[in-house]
Design an enzyme around this catalytic site. Structure first.
Site, PDB file in Angstrom:
ATOM      1  CE  LYS A   1      35.149  39.514  51.131  1.00 32.64           C
ATOM      2  NZ  LYS A   1      35.318  41.047  51.097  1.00 32.64           N
TER       3      LYS A   1
ATOM      4  N   GLY B   1      41.557  39.578  42.875  1.00 39.03           N
ATOM      5  CA  GLY B   1      42.088  40.287  43.949  1.00 39.03           C
ATOM      6  C   GLY B   1      43.754  40.032  43.716  1.00 39.03           C
ATOM      7  CB  SER B   2      46.633  40.545  46.580  1.00 42.19           C
ATOM      8  OG  SER B   2      45.917  39.637  47.449  1.00 42.19           O
TER       9      SER B   2
ATOM     10  N   GLY C   1      44.892  34.880  46.319  1.00 44.53           N
ATOM     11  CA  GLY C   1      44.606  33.690  45.397  1.00 44.53           C
ATOM     12  C   GLY C   1      45.098  32.598  45.596  1.00 44.53           C
TER      13      GLY C   1
ATOM     14  CD  GLU D   1      41.304  36.230  35.710  1.00 40.26           C
ATOM     15  OE1 GLU D   1      42.565  36.783  35.308  1.00 40.26           O
ATOM     16  OE2 GLU D   1      41.039  35.154  34.886  1.00 40.26           O
TER      17      GLU D   1
ATOM     18  CB  CYS E   1      44.821  43.214  37.095  1.00 39.91           C
ATOM     19  SG  CYS E   1      43.031  43.094  36.773  1.00 39.91           S
TER      20      CYS E   1
ATOM     21  CD  GLN F   1      47.422  49.977  45.874  1.00 40.94           C
ATOM     22  OE1 GLN F   1      46.881  49.042  46.141  1.00 40.94           O
ATOM     23  NE2 GLN F   1      48.694  50.312  45.320  1.00 40.94           N
TER      24      GLN F   1
ATOM     25  CD  GLU G   1      49.199  43.811  40.486  1.00 40.68           C
ATOM     26  OE1 GLU G   1      48.710  43.137  41.173  1.00 40.68           O
ATOM     27  OE2 GLU G   1      48.501  43.755  39.415  1.00 40.68           O
TER      28      GLU G   1
END
Ligand code: ADP
Length: 476
Positions: A170, A223-224, A228, A245, A279, A326, A378
């Site tokens: 996905k 992802g975020s 996660g 990650e 990242c 974003q 972040e």
């Protein structure tokens, strides 16, 4: 419409999205299906059904298929790189570079398929022989973000298939075009039906369906941190193998004895290339007292000279922000920084260009305190915070004062200090006199602390996640 690939067939969806170019919102890149729970369910069934056969498939077949995919990615990298730039907004050079990397990843794992190894070990008991082998895990659910729309899928899909797993993939809803192009190439590579499935759709629906389905044996996510952590909980309930990650708040430390030009190059590349949407981007520039003023002035001068523009224009160095959500986040953090008392020394404005896009000029906050939110959370945009450190030890302490631990860099001409920072920086990847972002594909990738969870990705280490160990005792 670009549709989902399920059990070897292109499957329509009742919902679709018109994907817009972030460099030019008046341009439609393509129309992409938005799949649903049922698509995910059918894809998982197909992958489950194909798993046994694929686990037993010959390694030459796997190698050939992956190599064919890698070759096509490399041959078509200019065309597909332009597609990536149009959907995500990174510059054409970066788009082509990313497809090149995806091609290399497939070719690397094509060879890895041939390198499956086991151990034949004497038993401590007479008459017995022990075999230690690696088996595929089964069905791999792969969920990816929009910032590397083909490289991240490649570095999950290629090792998953090479190790004999079937895949339900996905991609991010914001950037399905490169993922769809990759899926179409994989579809023609000779894999049996059901071995590779693509389900585009929303995270809340398709992503959740994949994560929550007990027939998915291994879940690899990038992802975020928030998503996660949610997936880690879901996986824990099912005792599902999981690899995450997530974010970073990566420091680049510049010490008094650094080569100034090199340090500024590293900082600009780390903080602003790919519009800061990596990242591994350095968002904290920690600089010691003896070089602070010179570094700040040189950094501001370089940052002001960066050319923000349409991703496909040759002279552009910084493309637009990838999507409206974003951009909102970046603008919000620019406000937060100002409210926290950080001084915005350059950038942060929205340049007017010939096309309507999500443009934002690279921003540098100076004289920041590492405890500020802009230094702890972040942002994922072209926003850097300059932090003053008294000396090398103080810089190290500040660099490690974060909840994350993906990548960290140090610029110094001292071998002694480089060694010290290599040892003491708490991060999965350490860069000496090199940007914090930009990594090789044949060595492990991943972080510590809140950045990563589970075995490392990429290189030969990728097999740790995509295989499980079997110990067999033979009485002969
Ligand atoms: P980003 O901020 O980069 O969009 P997300 O974590 O929201 O980060 O998205 C990364 C990927 O995870 C995307 O493919 C997204 O669709 C997916 N995703 C988002 N929410 C969930 C969820 N609850 N379960 C599974 N996948 C999700």
């Amino acid at each position: 419409m670009h549709t989902n690939l399920i059990n070897g067939e292109w499957v329509d969806a009742s919902e679709a999205q018109e994907l817009r170019n972030p460099s030019d919102l008046d341009e439609v890149v393509g129309v992409y299906a938005i799949g649903n729970r049922e698509h995910a369910d059918t894809a998982i069934s197909a992958a489950r059904h194909a798993a046994r056969g694929w686990a037993r498939s010959g390694i030459q077949l796997r190698c050939d298929a992956l190599d064919t995919i890698g070759t096509e990615l490399l041959v078509r990298r200019e065309e597909l790189g332009a597609l990536l730039s149009r959907e995500e907004g990174k510059t054409l050079a970066e788009g082509i570079g990313e497809f090149t990397r995806a091609g290399h990843i497939f070719k690397f794992h094509a060879q890895q398929a041939l390198r499956a190894q086991g151990e034949l070990v004497p038993s401590v008991r007479p008459g017995l022989h022990v075999e230690v082998t690696r088996e595929p895990v089964g069905v791999a659910g792969l969920i990816t973000p929009w910032n590397f729309p083909v490289a991240i899928p490649a570095w999950k899909i290629a090792p998953a298939l090479a190790c004999g797993n079937t895949v339900v993939f996905k991609p991010a809803e914001f950037a399905p075009a490169s993922a769809w192009a990759l899926a179409e190439i994989i579809h023609r590579s000779g894999l049996p039906a059901g071995v590779f499935n693509l389900v585009m759709g929303r995270g809340q629906e398709v992503g959740r369906a994949i994560a929550e389905d007990p027939r998915v044996n291994a879940l690899s996510f990038t992802g975020s941190a928030a998503t996660g952590q949610r997936l880690a909980v879901t996986a824990a309930h099912q005792l599902k193998r999981v690899q995450l990650e997530m974010g970073g708040k990566n420091p680049l430390v510049v010490l008094d004895d650094a080569d100034l030009q090199q340090a500024v190059d590293c900082a600009v590349q780390s903080a602003f290339f790919s519009t800061g949407q990596r990242c591994t981007a350095a968002s904290r520039l920690i600089v010691t007292a003896g070089i602070y003023a010179r570094f700040r002035d040189a950094l501001l001068e370089r940052t002001r000279s960066l050319r923000v523009g349409h991703a496909l224009v040759k002279t552009t160095q910084i493309g637009p922000v990838a999507n409206a959500a974003q951009l909102d986040t970046n603008l919000r953090y620019l406000d937060i920084g100002r409210q926290e008392g950080a001084s915005l020394a350059c950038g942060g404005d929205r340049p007017t260009l010939p096309t309507r896009g999500h443009y934002l000029s690279p921003a540098v906050f100076v004289d920041c305190d590492n405890a500020m939110r802009i230094c702890q959370e972040e942002i994922f945009g072209p926003v850097a915070a300059l932090i003053h450190a008294r000396d090398a030890e103080h810089a190290l302490e500040l660099a490690n004062a974060t909840a994350f631990g993906l990548s960290a860099g140090v610029c110094t001409s001292s071998l002694h200090l480089a060694q010290h920072f290599k040892r003491e920086l708490r991060a999965g990847m350490v860069m000496v006199n090199a940007p914090t972002a930009g990594v090789d594909y044949h060595v492990p990738f991943g972080g510590t602390l809140g950045s990563s969870f589970g075995p490392r990705e990429q290189g030969t280490h990728a097999r740790e996640f995509f295989t499980q160990t079997k110990t067999t005792y033979v009485n002969a």
